[in-house]
Design a protein around this motif. Structure first.
Motif, short mmCIF file in Angstrom:
data_model
loop_
_atom_site.label_atom_id
_atom_site.label_comp_id
_atom_site.label_asym_id
_atom_site.label_seq_id
_atom_site.Cartn_x
_atom_site.Cartn_y
_atom_site.Cartn_z
N THR A 1 47.40 39.46 29.00
CA THR A 1 47.35 40.55 29.98
C THR A 1 45.95 41.13 30.05
N SER A 2 45.35 41.35 28.90
CA SER A 2 43.99 41.90 28.86
C SER A 2 42.99 40.93 29.48
N ALA A 3 43.16 39.65 29.20
CA ALA A 3 42.21 38.65 29.69
C ALA A 3 42.29 38.44 31.19
N PHE A 4 43.51 38.43 31.74
CA PHE A 4 43.68 38.06 33.14
C PHE A 4 44.22 39.17 34.04
N GLU B 1 61.95 46.76 32.90
CA GLU B 1 60.93 47.51 32.16
C GLU B 1 59.57 46.81 32.26
N ILE B 2 58.55 47.57 32.55
CA ILE B 2 57.18 47.04 32.56
C ILE B 2 56.67 47.08 31.12
N LEU B 3 56.48 45.88 30.53
CA LEU B 3 55.97 45.81 29.17
C LEU B 3 54.46 46.01 29.13
N PHE B 4 53.77 45.35 30.05
CA PHE B 4 52.32 45.48 30.18
C PHE B 4 52.00 45.56 31.66
N PRO B 5 51.44 46.68 32.12
CA PRO B 5 51.14 46.79 33.55
C PRO B 5 50.00 45.87 33.97
N ALA B 6 50.05 45.41 35.19
CA ALA B 6 48.96 44.60 35.75
C ALA B 6 47.74 45.50 35.91
N THR C 1 38.61 43.53 40.68
CA THR C 1 37.85 43.50 41.93
C THR C 1 37.29 42.12 42.22
N GLU C 2 37.25 41.26 41.20
CA GLU C 2 36.73 39.92 41.38
C GLU C 2 37.76 38.89 40.94
N ILE C 3 37.75 37.76 41.60
CA ILE C 3 38.67 36.67 41.27
C ILE C 3 38.00 35.76 40.25
N ASP C 4 38.76 35.36 39.24
CA ASP C 4 38.27 34.41 38.24
C ASP C 4 38.43 33.01 38.82
N TRP C 5 37.41 32.54 39.57
CA TRP C 5 37.50 31.26 40.27
C TRP C 5 37.64 30.08 39.33
N GLU C 6 37.10 30.19 38.14
CA GLU C 6 37.24 29.11 37.16
C GLU C 6 38.72 28.90 36.82
N THR C 7 39.43 30.00 36.62
CA THR C 7 40.87 29.91 36.32
C THR C 7 41.65 29.42 37.54
N VAL C 8 41.30 29.89 38.73
CA VAL C 8 41.97 29.45 39.95
C VAL C 8 41.79 27.94 40.11
N ASN C 9 40.58 27.45 39.92
CA ASN C 9 40.33 26.01 40.03
C ASN C 9 41.11 25.22 38.99
#
Length: 90
Positions: free
Chosen positions: A8-11, A27-32, A36-44
């Motif tokens: 959750t912290s990383a992404f 129940e929300i365990l960890f909120p999103a 402001t920026e997209i992690d394009w490396e992860t998207v790819n």
């Protein structure tokens, strides 16, 4: 739980404990976290590993380029009652 918290912290992905009988009581365990920026490396990376995700990204790109959203191409949004019925059928 420690690993989920790390992810959750990383992404910035939120984690919800879904109450199948009453989705509104989930129940929300960890909120999103808003990013402001997209992690394009992860998207790819995800696009290469998951064909459904790749189709989703292509669909968004097409919608953004045409400035027209084709709602039929996306998942239906269910009411809480419809969601409970859908889950119970499985």
């Amino acid at each position: 739980m420690t690993e989920l918290k790390r992810l959750t912290s990383a992404f910035g992905i939120g984690i919800i404990k879904l109450d199948i009988e009453d989705p509104d009581a989930s129940e929300i365990l960890f909120p999103a976290k808003h990013k402001t920026e997209i992690d394009w490396e992860t998207v790819n990376k995800l696009s290469k590993e998951n064909p459904d995700f790749r189709k989703f990204i292509v669909r968004i790109k097409n919608d953004m380029n045409s400035k027209e959203i084709i709602k039929e191409k996306y998942d239906k949004v269910y009411t809480a009652e419809q969601l409970v019925e859908k889950i119970k059928k499985k």
